[in-house]
Design a protein around this motif. Structure first.
Motif, PDB file in Angstrom:
ATOM      1  N   CYS A 113      29.158  45.404  38.373  1.00  0.00           N
ATOM      2  CA  CYS A 113      28.955  44.368  39.377  1.00  0.00           C
ATOM      3  C   CYS A 113      29.866  44.602  40.581  1.00  0.00           C
ATOM      4  O   CYS A 113      31.064  44.855  40.430  1.00  0.00           O
ATOM      5  CB  CYS A 113      29.250  43.006  38.746  1.00  0.00           C
ATOM      6  N   ALA A 114      29.301  44.501  41.773  1.00  0.00           N
ATOM      7  CA  ALA A 114      30.081  44.702  42.999  1.00  0.00           C
ATOM      8  C   ALA A 114      29.390  43.957  44.148  1.00  0.00           C
ATOM      9  O   ALA A 114      28.173  43.781  44.124  1.00  0.00           O
ATOM     10  CB  ALA A 114      30.190  46.195  43.306  1.00  0.00           C
ATOM     11  N   PRO A 115      30.223  43.520  45.135  1.00  0.00           N
ATOM     12  CA  PRO A 115      31.677  43.655  45.236  1.00  0.00           C
ATOM     13  C   PRO A 115      32.396  42.568  44.436  1.00  0.00           C
ATOM     14  O   PRO A 115      31.889  41.453  44.318  1.00  0.00           O
ATOM     15  CB  PRO A 115      31.931  43.484  46.733  1.00  0.00           C
ATOM     16  N   LYS A 116      33.570  42.914  43.901  1.00  0.00           N
ATOM     17  CA  LYS A 116      34.380  41.970  43.121  1.00  0.00           C
ATOM     18  C   LYS A 116      35.809  42.023  43.658  1.00  0.00           C
ATOM     19  O   LYS A 116      36.489  43.025  43.465  1.00  0.00           O
ATOM     20  CB  LYS A 116      34.389  42.319  41.625  1.00  0.00           C
ATOM     21  N   PRO A 117      36.277  40.986  44.320  1.00  0.00           N
ATOM     22  CA  PRO A 117      37.603  41.019  44.939  1.00  0.00           C
ATOM     23  C   PRO A 117      38.727  41.359  43.964  1.00  0.00           C
ATOM     24  O   PRO A 117      38.929  40.677  42.964  1.00  0.00           O
ATOM     25  CB  PRO A 117      37.769  39.599  45.484  1.00  0.00           C
ATOM     26  N   GLY A 118      39.424  42.443  44.266  1.00  0.00           N
ATOM     27  CA  GLY A 118      40.602  42.836  43.496  1.00  0.00           C
ATOM     28  C   GLY A 118      40.320  43.545  42.200  1.00  0.00           C
ATOM     29  O   GLY A 118      41.247  44.028  41.549  1.00  0.00           O
ATOM     30  N   LEU A 119      39.041  43.626  41.789  1.00  0.00           N
ATOM     31  CA  LEU A 119      38.689  44.179  40.486  1.00  0.00           C
ATOM     32  C   LEU A 119      38.089  45.580  40.619  1.00  0.00           C
ATOM     33  O   LEU A 119      37.544  45.946  41.658  1.00  0.00           O
ATOM     34  CB  LEU A 119      37.690  43.257  39.785  1.00  0.00           C
ATOM     35  N   VAL A 120      38.168  46.338  39.537  1.00  0.00           N
ATOM     36  CA  VAL A 120      37.611  47.685  39.510  1.00  0.00           C
ATOM     37  C   VAL A 120      36.087  47.617  39.502  1.00  0.00           C
ATOM     38  O   VAL A 120      35.486  46.831  38.751  1.00  0.00           O
ATOM     39  CB  VAL A 120      38.122  48.453  38.277  1.00  0.00           C
ATOM     40  N   THR A 121      35.460  48.425  40.345  1.00  0.00           N
ATOM     41  CA  THR A 121      34.009  48.600  40.357  1.00  0.00           C
ATOM     42  C   THR A 121      33.728  50.102  40.350  1.00  0.00           C
ATOM     43  O   THR A 121      34.657  50.913  40.452  1.00  0.00           O
ATOM     44  CB  THR A 121      33.367  47.972  41.615  1.00  0.00           C
ATOM     45  N   GLY A 177      37.762  40.525  49.499  1.00  0.00           N
ATOM     46  CA  GLY A 177      38.391  41.528  48.639  1.00  0.00           C
ATOM     47  C   GLY A 177      39.523  42.252  49.323  1.00  0.00           C
ATOM     48  O   GLY A 177      40.511  42.626  48.671  1.00  0.00           O
ATOM     49  N   GLU A 178      39.411  42.481  50.624  1.00  0.00           N
ATOM     50  CA  GLU A 178      40.503  43.151  51.344  1.00  0.00           C
ATOM     51  C   GLU A 178      41.777  42.313  51.276  1.00  0.00           C
ATOM     52  O   GLU A 178      42.885  42.859  51.163  1.00  0.00           O
ATOM     53  CB  GLU A 178      40.088  43.383  52.795  1.00  0.00           C
ATOM     54  N   GLY A 179      41.625  41.000  51.338  1.00  0.00           N
ATOM     55  CA  GLY A 179      42.792  40.128  51.206  1.00  0.00           C
ATOM     56  C   GLY A 179      43.379  40.161  49.815  1.00  0.00           C
ATOM     57  O   GLY A 179      44.609  40.126  49.646  1.00  0.00           O
ATOM     58  N   PHE A 180      42.530  40.227  48.795  1.00  0.00           N
ATOM     59  CA  PHE A 180      43.009  40.349  47.421  1.00  0.00           C
ATOM     60  C   PHE A 180      43.806  41.637  47.250  1.00  0.00           C
ATOM     61  O   PHE A 180      44.889  41.648  46.648  1.00  0.00           O
ATOM     62  CB  PHE A 180      41.829  40.338  46.438  1.00  0.00           C
ATOM     63  N   VAL A 181      43.281  42.743  47.771  1.00  0.00           N
ATOM     64  CA  VAL A 181      43.960  44.033  47.621  1.00  0.00           C
ATOM     65  C   VAL A 181      45.291  44.026  48.370  1.00  0.00           C
ATOM     66  O   VAL A 181      46.303  44.529  47.868  1.00  0.00           O
ATOM     67  CB  VAL A 181      43.054  45.172  48.121  1.00  0.00           C
ATOM     68  N   ALA A 182      45.304  43.435  49.569  1.00  0.00           N
ATOM     69  CA  ALA A 182      46.549  43.371  50.342  1.00  0.00           C
ATOM     70  C   ALA A 182      47.631  42.610  49.598  1.00  0.00           C
ATOM     71  O   ALA A 182      48.823  42.926  49.705  1.00  0.00           O
ATOM     72  CB  ALA A 182      46.282  42.724  51.702  1.00  0.00           C
ATOM     73  N   ARG A 183      47.221  41.630  48.801  1.00  0.00           N
ATOM     74  CA  ARG A 183      48.175  40.825  48.023  1.00  0.00           C
ATOM     75  C   ARG A 183      48.315  41.314  46.583  1.00  0.00           C
ATOM     76  O   ARG A 183      49.018  40.701  45.790  1.00  0.00           O
ATOM     77  CB  ARG A 183      47.725  39.353  48.034  1.00  0.00           C
ATOM     78  N   ARG A 184      47.616  42.384  46.232  1.00  0.00           N
ATOM     79  CA  ARG A 184      47.638  42.982  44.887  1.00  0.00           C
ATOM     80  C   ARG A 184      47.175  41.991  43.830  1.00  0.00           C
ATOM     81  O   ARG A 184      47.674  41.982  42.688  1.00  0.00           O
ATOM     82  CB  ARG A 184      49.034  43.523  44.532  1.00  0.00           C
ATOM     83  N   SER A 205      39.161  35.948  34.813  1.00  0.00           N
ATOM     84  CA  SER A 205      37.834  35.485  35.212  1.00  0.00           C
ATOM     85  C   SER A 205      36.784  36.556  34.935  1.00  0.00           C
ATOM     86  O   SER A 205      35.642  36.236  34.556  1.00  0.00           O
ATOM     87  CB  SER A 205      37.834  35.124  36.700  1.00  0.00           C
ATOM     88  N   ALA A 206      37.154  37.817  35.109  1.00  0.00           N
ATOM     89  CA  ALA A 206      36.224  38.914  34.827  1.00  0.00           C
ATOM     90  C   ALA A 206      35.854  38.946  33.342  1.00  0.00           C
ATOM     91  O   ALA A 206      34.694  39.195  32.986  1.00  0.00           O
ATOM     92  CB  ALA A 206      36.840  40.247  35.256  1.00  0.00           C
ATOM     93  N   ASP A 207      36.823  38.706  32.465  1.00  0.00           N
ATOM     94  CA  ASP A 207      36.525  38.641  31.031  1.00  0.00           C
ATOM     95  C   ASP A 207      35.529  37.531  30.729  1.00  0.00           C
ATOM     96  O   ASP A 207      34.586  37.710  29.943  1.00  0.00           O
ATOM     97  CB  ASP A 207      37.810  38.407  30.222  1.00  0.00           C
TER      98      ASP A 207
END
Length: 285
Positions: A34-42, A256-263, A269-271
């Motif tokens: 599933c994509a895009p998913k903020p901060g999660l691996v896709t 998602g860019e904001g999630f990545v910037a904040r790590r 939630s993905a689980d």
């Protein structure tokens, strides 16, 4: 019912444990894809993670393929929680060997494993697939036992849970997964019935979860401020139409860019998203 008694049942009454196991793996793969998913691996990016990618998750899924079948068989045989726990511990060890020590699916091994076992037990008792809500509530059959099992106090999730005083996956399971029954599964079901494609429906569900869940991964990575920021972003996405609105993918990528910037990474939630997909799929399997 003992495992021996289960093996002696007429074929027509046996639960197809392998089928439930395949559905569990397919559900985890659906969450990964599933994509895009903020901060999660896709399959297209690593989100907020620098120690794992889609290949890491695929190796983990391959290592776990027998676990979910085994836990379904144990559930159908009404095995005690001690057996389910031993299977989960072995599965976690297999995951860590496959990923070089990286935790990709620890939460899913617990929650999805319990739901698979509960789905199999419901099927064995009723002779047919159970609704998602019934499967969630059926997890309470083992509640006293898993509530008493020892915790890994050194895990990031447990440290975050204790530091911030929020419930974890055990408390959710003991309550029959109200977040799944009352939020995630209805959201996913409605999105699919409204005509959204799988990825769009899953992204809609993920962001509803991020907006409302005390996600221990977000708390671990960003503290209360990080969780609050992530929730606000998710609520804004939903309020603006979510995955029903034109251009939703671009909006979610920007978030998602904001999630990545904040790590930040909403792994809890993905689980729950993967569990929701499994619960719906098993109703028709």
């Amino acid at each position: 019912m003992s495992a021996l008694a289960h093996a002696a049942l007429p074929v027509a009454r046996r639960v197809d444990s392998a089928r439930l196991g395949r559905l569990a793996i397919a559900s985890l793969h659906a969450e990964l894809a599933c994509a895009p998913k903020p901060g999660l691996v896709t399959p297209f990016d690593t989100g907020s993670h620098d120690d794992m990618d889609a290949g890491t998750f695929l190796r983990s899924l391959f290592a776990l393929r027998h676990y979910f079948t085994a836990v379904a068989h144990a559930g159908a045989a009404d095995a005690p929680f001690a057996q389910l726990r031993a299977q989960g511990i072995a599965a976690e060890a297999a995951m860590l060997r496959a990923t070089g020590g990286i935790n990709t699916h620890r939460g899913a091994i617990f929650s999805l494993g319990l739901l698979v076992a509960a789905a199999a037990r419901c099927r064995q008792q009723a002779g047919q697939a159970a609704p998602a809500t019934q499967v969630c509530l059926a997890v309470q059959h083992w509640a006293d036992d898993f509530a008493a099992a020892p915790l890994d106090a050194s895990s990031p999730g447990q440290r975050a849970r204790l530091r911030h005083g929020v419930p974890g996956v055990r408390e959710q399971a003991a309550a029959g997964y109200p977040l799944l029954r009352e939020l995630a599964v209805p959201t996913l079901r409605h999105a699919l019935h409204s005509g959204l494609a799988r990825d769009a429906a899953m992204c809609q569900t993920l962001m509803q979860l991020v907006a409302q869940v005390d996600d221990l991964n977000l708390l671990h990575r960003g503290g209360a401020d990080g969780l609050g920021w992530a929730r606000q972003q998710a609520r804004s996405f939903i309020d603006d139409g979510g995955a029903f609105a034109p251009g939703w993918q671009a909006r979610l990528r920007a978030i998602g860019e904001g999630f990545v910037a904040r790590r930040l990474s909403p792994g809890g939630s993905a689980d729950l998203l993967a569990c929701s997909w499994f619960l719906l799929q098993q109703e028709d399997a």
